[in-house]
Design an enzyme around this catalytic site. Structure first.
Site, mmCIF file in Angstrom:
data_model
loop_
_atom_site.group_PDB
_atom_site.id
_atom_site.type_symbol
_atom_site.label_atom_id
_atom_site.label_comp_id
_atom_site.label_asym_id
_atom_site.label_seq_id
_atom_site.Cartn_x
_atom_site.Cartn_y
_atom_site.Cartn_z
ATOM 1 N N HIS A 1 8.122 9.902 -28.675
ATOM 2 C CA HIS A 1 6.731 10.683 -27.563
ATOM 3 C C HIS A 1 7.546 12.691 -27.883
ATOM 4 C CE1 HIS A 1 4.385 11.959 -24.851
ATOM 5 N NE2 HIS A 1 5.441 13.002 -24.265
ATOM 6 N N GLU B 1 -4.137 17.144 -11.239
ATOM 7 C CA GLU B 1 -4.934 17.672 -13.009
ATOM 8 C C GLU B 1 -6.574 17.696 -13.366
ATOM 9 O OE1 GLU B 1 -2.623 16.089 -15.584
ATOM 10 O OE2 GLU B 1 -4.289 15.913 -17.110
ATOM 11 N N HIS C 1 -0.727 13.086 -29.016
ATOM 12 C CA HIS C 1 -0.672 11.333 -28.602
ATOM 13 C C HIS C 1 -1.927 10.540 -29.967
ATOM 14 C CE1 HIS C 1 -1.292 12.143 -24.123
ATOM 15 N NE2 HIS C 1 0.397 11.827 -24.580
ATOM 16 N N ASN D 1 0.426 19.691 -20.814
ATOM 17 C CA ASN D 1 0.203 18.885 -21.897
ATOM 18 C C ASN D 1 0.295 19.710 -22.752
ATOM 19 O OD1 ASN D 1 -0.132 15.991 -20.615
ATOM 20 N ND2 ASN D 1 -2.097 16.504 -20.012
ATOM 21 N N LYS E 1 7.649 22.788 -13.998
ATOM 22 C CA LYS E 1 6.640 21.741 -13.825
ATOM 23 C C LYS E 1 6.287 21.598 -12.070
ATOM 24 C CE LYS E 1 5.571 17.761 -14.292
ATOM 25 N NZ LYS E 1 5.525 16.082 -15.396
ATOM 26 N N LYS F 1 3.288 10.803 -11.221
ATOM 27 C CA LYS F 1 2.049 10.726 -12.454
ATOM 28 C C LYS F 1 3.610 9.359 -12.297
ATOM 29 C CE LYS F 1 -0.130 13.916 -15.051
ATOM 30 N NZ LYS F 1 -0.624 14.251 -16.319
ATOM 31 N N HIS G 1 0.053 17.946 -26.244
ATOM 32 C CA HIS G 1 0.206 16.010 -26.077
ATOM 33 C C HIS G 1 -1.017 16.176 -26.401
ATOM 34 C CE1 HIS G 1 3.560 17.051 -23.468
ATOM 35 N NE2 HIS G 1 3.430 15.882 -23.452
ATOM 36 N N ARG H 1 1.157 -1.377 0.316
ATOM 37 C CA ARG H 1 0.585 0.025 0.050
ATOM 38 C C ARG H 1 0.661 1.088 0.036
ATOM 39 N NH1 ARG H 1 -3.908 -3.241 3.081
ATOM 40 N NH2 ARG H 1 -5.073 -3.798 2.345
ATOM 41 N N ARG I 1 -2.476 22.164 -14.487
ATOM 42 C CA ARG I 1 -1.752 21.241 -14.507
ATOM 43 C C ARG I 1 -2.290 20.293 -16.025
ATOM 44 N NH1 ARG I 1 1.341 16.112 -10.744
ATOM 45 N NH2 ARG I 1 2.902 15.527 -12.822
ATOM 46 N N GLU J 1 9.981 18.404 -24.336
ATOM 47 C CA GLU J 1 10.126 18.467 -23.730
ATOM 48 C C GLU J 1 10.095 20.134 -23.143
ATOM 49 O OE1 GLU J 1 7.227 17.662 -22.186
ATOM 50 O OE2 GLU J 1 6.694 15.149 -23.155
#
Ligand code: GLY
Length: 370
Positions: free
Chosen positions: A267, A238, A253, A246, A228, A144, A249, A122, A242, A186
């Site tokens: 990417h 997010e 994607h 992206n 960031k 993330k 992105h 956990r 946040r 990035e």
């Protein structure tokens, strides 16, 4: 010289340490986090060959025992089979709740190991030692974590902040120019989304930075991480701001899906093309002048980066097909696609108010130039 960016998230606060020689100094930096002098390292075979002996030797010299799991390199690792292998390996090695797991690698390793740490007993703490530029400026910071599902990228995961991030600038020397420039996509994103001065700095210093100047690389990583961290602190999970991270992105994607997440498009290359498209769309919508997308594209081109849809080898779907793929994006809320657009360089914002025909026109024009 070492620089530290603090990520002030209350009881989940941590430091991102940026500089040269951090692998060699890892024992001293990690020791304060340990309740007993042992760590478990998860890495991939390629990174292990380049950096694991140095890290393990440095830890041993500082009196910290380590054991390591080497996973296969590549995006395919970021899925259930290697994830369950990792969790079971950590349990077999009796990693306890107060221990530290080290993620040594790029984004795939950082995301997978972070998620393994999030669910093991956990939740155990973990340290990110990112070895790609992309991981240093983006994926290792902000918590993330996750793996891919057959239905899409990063669809299984959790927010789990690291306890420390060590961004060793020296390890960037082992990247191929293509991987380095993909990570640079990035870095450019940060200037474009919120810091026009940083973008101008990149225009002036990008070529030397790519050529290997360590102090310039360290500054670019630090400024990216600072930006960031600011955004993550405002909106850790997010719910709003946040999503600015992206920028580029939504297009990216769709392009990654269209190219089968293959070597045709990395990417960070997709992010760079996506940023250029987001600025083009912003200009078409009258949000910024036509000079702004031209300036974005000029810098990407000057860096020798993929800039346009025409730079992607092989077939692509038509504009409607690409728009359909954009509909799979995680930023879709109640069926409405959210875009990150800009009033200019350094002035991005999130919006759902984008006419479909304008997006189709930008895509169709890009595809026609192929
Ligand atoms: N890579 C985007 C984020 O961390 O939110």
């Amino acid at each position: 010289m070492t620089q530290t960016v603090h990520v002030p998230l209350g009881d989940r606060a941590y430091d991102v340490v940026i500089g040269q020689g951090l692998l060699a100094g890892a024992a001293e930096l990690i020791a304060p986090l340990l309740h007993r002098p042992r760590v478990a390292i998860v890495t991939d075979e390629t990174v292990a060959a380049a950096h694991l002996p140095a890290l393990q030797a440095a830890l041993a010299e500082g009196g910290i025992a380590s054991t390591a799991l080497r996973l296969p390199p590549g995006e395919a690792t970021k899925a259930w089979p290697q994830f369950s292998r990792t969790v079971e390996w950590l349990l077999e090695h009796k990693v306890e709740r107060r221990d530290i797991v080290i993620a040594l690698g790029g984004g795939v390793i950082g995301d997978l190991v972070g998620f393994a740490a999030a669910v093991l007993r956990r939740g155990v703490r973990f340290v990110q030692i990112p070895t790609s530029l992309l991981a240093q400026v983006d994926s290792s910071v902000g918590g993330k974590t996750g793996i891919n599902a057959p239905q899409g990228k990063n669809l299984i995961g959790s927010f789990h902040q690291p306890s420390l991030v060590l961004a060793d600038i020296d390890v960037l020397d082992t990247l191929t120019p293509r991987d380095f420039l993909a990570g640079y996509g990035e870095v450019v994103k940060y200037g474009l989304l919120g810091d026009a001065e940083f973008f101008a700095w990149l225009e002036n210093n990008g070529p030397q930075l790519a050529a290997g100047k360590a102090d310039l690389r360290a500054y670019a990583v630090r400024r990216s991480v600072e930006m960031k961290a600011e955004i993550v602190v405002r909106d850790e999970t997010e719910q709003g701001d946040r999503a600015l991270l992206n920028l580029g992105h939504t297009f990216c994607h769709a392009l990654e899906a269209a190219t089968g997440y293959s070597d045709r498009l990395l990417h960070g290359e997709g992010v760079a093309i996506g940023c250029a498209l987001a600025f083009e769309l912003s200009s078409r919508l009258g949000l910024c002048s036509q000079e702004e997308p031209s300036r974005v594209r000029a810098h990407l081109k000057a860096m020798g980066m993929k800039t346009d849809l025409a730079d992607i080898p092989g077939n692509l779907p038509d504009a409607a097909g690409l728009l359909d793929l954009m509909g799979q994006d995680k930023k879709v809320i109640d069926g409405t696609l959210r875009f990150i657009l800009a009033h200019g360089i350094g002035a991005a914002f999130v919006t759902s108010d984008v006419p479909r025909d304008k997006v189709l026109a930008v895509l169709a024009e890009g595809l026609a130039a192929r």
